[in-house]
Design an enzyme around this catalytic site. Structure first.
Site, short mmCIF file in Angstrom:
data_model
loop_
_atom_site.label_atom_id
_atom_site.label_comp_id
_atom_site.label_asym_id
_atom_site.label_seq_id
_atom_site.Cartn_x
_atom_site.Cartn_y
_atom_site.Cartn_z
N ASP A 56 0.85 -1.18 -0.11
CA ASP A 56 -0.21 -0.31 -0.08
C ASP A 56 1.07 1.32 -0.33
O ASP A 56 0.79 2.48 0.35
CB ASP A 56 -0.94 0.09 1.42
CG ASP A 56 -0.34 0.19 2.35
OD1 ASP A 56 1.00 -0.30 2.84
OD2 ASP A 56 -1.10 -0.21 3.56
N ASP B 43 -1.55 8.41 10.12
CA ASP B 43 -2.54 7.36 9.47
C ASP B 43 -3.63 7.00 10.38
O ASP B 43 -3.67 7.46 12.04
CB ASP B 43 -1.69 6.26 10.08
CG ASP B 43 -2.03 4.82 10.05
OD1 ASP B 43 -2.79 5.08 9.42
OD2 ASP B 43 -0.56 3.96 10.24
N ALA C 210 2.13 -11.33 2.35
CA ALA C 210 4.24 -11.27 1.90
C ALA C 210 4.95 -10.74 2.49
O ALA C 210 5.85 -10.41 2.92
CB ALA C 210 3.91 -10.93 0.73
N SER C 211 4.15 -9.03 2.75
CA SER C 211 6.09 -7.93 3.65
C SER C 211 5.18 -7.99 5.36
O SER C 211 5.64 -6.99 5.98
CB SER C 211 5.24 -6.73 2.67
OG SER C 211 3.90 -6.22 2.69
N HIS D 135 -1.46 -0.50 12.86
CA HIS D 135 -1.85 0.39 12.52
C HIS D 135 -1.77 1.06 14.58
O HIS D 135 -2.53 -0.10 15.34
CB HIS D 135 -2.98 1.26 11.86
CG HIS D 135 -2.50 0.63 10.46
ND1 HIS D 135 -1.83 1.57 9.34
CD2 HIS D 135 -2.71 -0.86 9.78
CE1 HIS D 135 -1.34 0.34 8.56
NE2 HIS D 135 -2.13 -0.10 8.53
#
EC number: 3.1.-.-
Length: 555
Positions: free
Chosen positions: A78, A196, A233-234, A368
């Site tokens: 993202d 964020d 995956a990250s 987050h």
């Protein structure tokens, strides 16, 4: 602050607001333009056949000569997933941490830029000088190491982009945040804070990763069969935890998924993943071990794990079939609009006998910050102006209310939509217009060639099917030479609908006979009348509206 007086400052979100993912923010300081992040978003359920969604780059392309740098906050899709597309239209240096740049380069292997790219590795001690500003950085805690906050220093104070973050008291190593540096920025004076908002609706603090380690350890020791872990995956911190717990419990780990394998290799090569010897095995060798000795980490297209789980549960995965002794750990939150698909996949896994564990069992925590984390950031920074970013609209609203609780005036908070310009000029901050912004849909190698009309057609095909009418005309003799032949797919079962289809043929013959008796006739007129007549008739008989395609040939 800078000694140079900055006359005009503009913040323009091109993605990441009013949505989850697809982060891209333009920071303009006088005549210099900077881009923070270049992310993608996974398609919603109604985006049939779409691979990924990226920001509309029109405004950036129109001002490409002004772009002085692209700054990446972290290595998740993202934040870096659309960089390859951005670099097709902009020739600017790319700044990021060591891991972030390594992962960005992996993305660029699939779609290389048409020009040489200058990469600059930065740390929390770096300072990048430009004509109208200098840029500094601070470390943040996220689910991937080497995450950074970005600071643009101006004559009015610092413009701070937090990146994606949370506060975790157990964070260590490359996950540890620069809380002292954040506080120092606040003391010196933060002009604009862009922060964020992903978990702005969640009360309290985000659960510590140390809690998750405990629950993972318990699951790994209790599982009677194989363990399948589905993740992005990250998500490096979760990958590391899985390998740690596998080693502790004497299990072997297979890594499955092209993007996951690629990221795993990068993490190992650069030292961001620490794996004990002989723990990793090829997926082709899992049958050589007892079920309770095997852990499989899976992800799918572009690192999106739901894609992999759907293939597995439908028996479409070439390497993995579900056993009734399997334990499946779903350690991710589905993309917006994909919740129904995830619950259906979970149901199918359960039907096959697998034990399914989700975030309700403490397998997953967010990367987050929740409300108390966000308020801590606001209190550390003490900004003059606040722009909530990275979240759906209700999340931005929730974050703005948190900011007001910390003492920021409502008039100093700007909730921007994609393309909105938040401008500071003549000592006044205001909304000053819009630029072009929106979604660009990527389907295969096509970039933006699939729009609303194509998606509407795909949706129609998926709901009511297709009804094709084929006719061959003898133009000289003005008669039907063959047909009409009707091909139906996804509309009705042909063998049980002979009367319906025969009546449709009669209607088509009648239309064609009427047109060919004229002195001159055009195929367009015949096709239009066939389409309209059949559409009305088929809806009357079935209450369905298939896509009708007339095909006329002649000899």
């Amino acid at each position: 602050m800078t000694k140079i007086k900055n006359e005009c400052i503009r913040i323009i979100p091109l993605g990441g607001v009013g949505e989850v993912g697809k982060a891209m923010y333009v920071v303009e300081i006088d005549d210099e333009m900077f881009i923070v992040d270049s992310g993608l978003m996974f398609p919603e359920s109604e985006m049939l056949g779409i691979d990924i969604v990226i920001p509309d780059l029109t405004y950036v392309e129109e001002n490409k000569e002004r772009v002085k740098g692209i700054f990446l906050t972290h290595g998740h899709e993202d934040a870096i997933g659309s960089l390859a597309y951005l670099l097709q239209v902009v020739q600017a240096p790319v700044y990021g941490s060591k891991l972030t740049l390594a992962l960005a380069k992996e993305h660029l292997k699939e779609k290389p830029a048409p020009h040489p790219i200058r990469f600059f590795e930065v740390t929390n001690r770096s300072r990048m000088n430009f004509n109208r500003t200098h840029v500094t950085f601070f470390n943040t805690t996220h689910s991937i190491p080497d995450s950074l906050g970005i600071v643009f220093n101006t004559s009015e104070g610092a413009i701070v982009h937090t990146g994606e973050f949370k506060f975790d008291q157990s964070a260590k190593g490359k996950y540890r945040p620069d809380i002292g540096k954040m506080a120092s920025l606040g003391e010196k004076g933060v002009f604009i804070l862009m922060s964020d908002s992903s978990e702005a609706e969640r009360p309290g603090y985000t659960t510590s990763e140390s809690v998750i380690e405990t629950h993972l350890s318990k699951t790994f020791h209790e599982a009677k069969g194989r363990i399948l872990v589905a993740l992005y995956a990250s998500n490096f911190i979760r990958i590391q935890q899985v390998f740690d717990k596998a080693f502790e419990s004497g299990k072997k780990v297979a890594v499955v998924g092209k993007s996951l394998e690629s990221y795993f290799e990068v993490g190992m090569k650069l030292g961001y993943l620490t794996i004990e010897d002989d723990v990793v095995i090829p997926v082709q060798e899992i049958d050589k071990y007892e079920n309770d000795e095997v852990v499989i980490i899976v992800t799918g297209n572009k690192g999106e794990p739901l894609d992999a789980l759907e293939k597995i549960v439908r028996n479409h995965h070439k390497d993995i079939k579900i056993n009734d002794t399997d334990t499946v750990l779903i350690t991710f939150t589905p993309s917006p609009g994909m919740e129904v698909s995830m619950y259906e996949t979970m149901n199918q896994l359960s039907k096959k006998g697998a034990r399914v564990l989700t975030s309700n069992r403490k397998v997953h925590v967010s990367g987050h910050g929740s409300q108390e984390d966000l308020k801590l950031m606001l209190n550390l920074m003490q900004p003059k102006y606040f722009i909530p970013i990275q979240g759906e609209y209700r999340m931005l609203i929730a974050h703005s209310k948190l900011a007001q609780q910390t003492g920021i005036q409502k008039t100093s908070i700007f909730i921007a939509d994609k393309g909105d310009i938040v401008e500071y000029k003549n000592n006044k901050m205001r909304m000053s217009g819009r630029v072009q912004a929106g979604n660009v849909l990527i389907d295969g190698i096509g970039v933006g060639d699939v729009g609303n009309i194509v998606l509407r057609d795909r949706k129609l095909l998926s709901q009511d099917g297709i009804f094709t009418v084929v006719i061959t005309l003898n133009r000289k003799q003005k008669r039907i030479a063959a047909g009409p032949e009707i091909v139906s797919r996804g509309f009705v079962y042909v063998r049980e609908s002979e009367e319906l289809l025969e009546e449709a043929r009669k209607l088509v013959r009648k239309i064609v006979d009427k047109h060919v008796t004229k002195k001159s006739f055009e195929w367009t007129g015949i096709k239009t009348e066939i389409r309209d007549t059949l559409s009305s008739y088929l809806y009357q008989q079935t209450k369905r509206r298939p896509m009708i395609i007339p095909i006329i040939m002649e000899y």
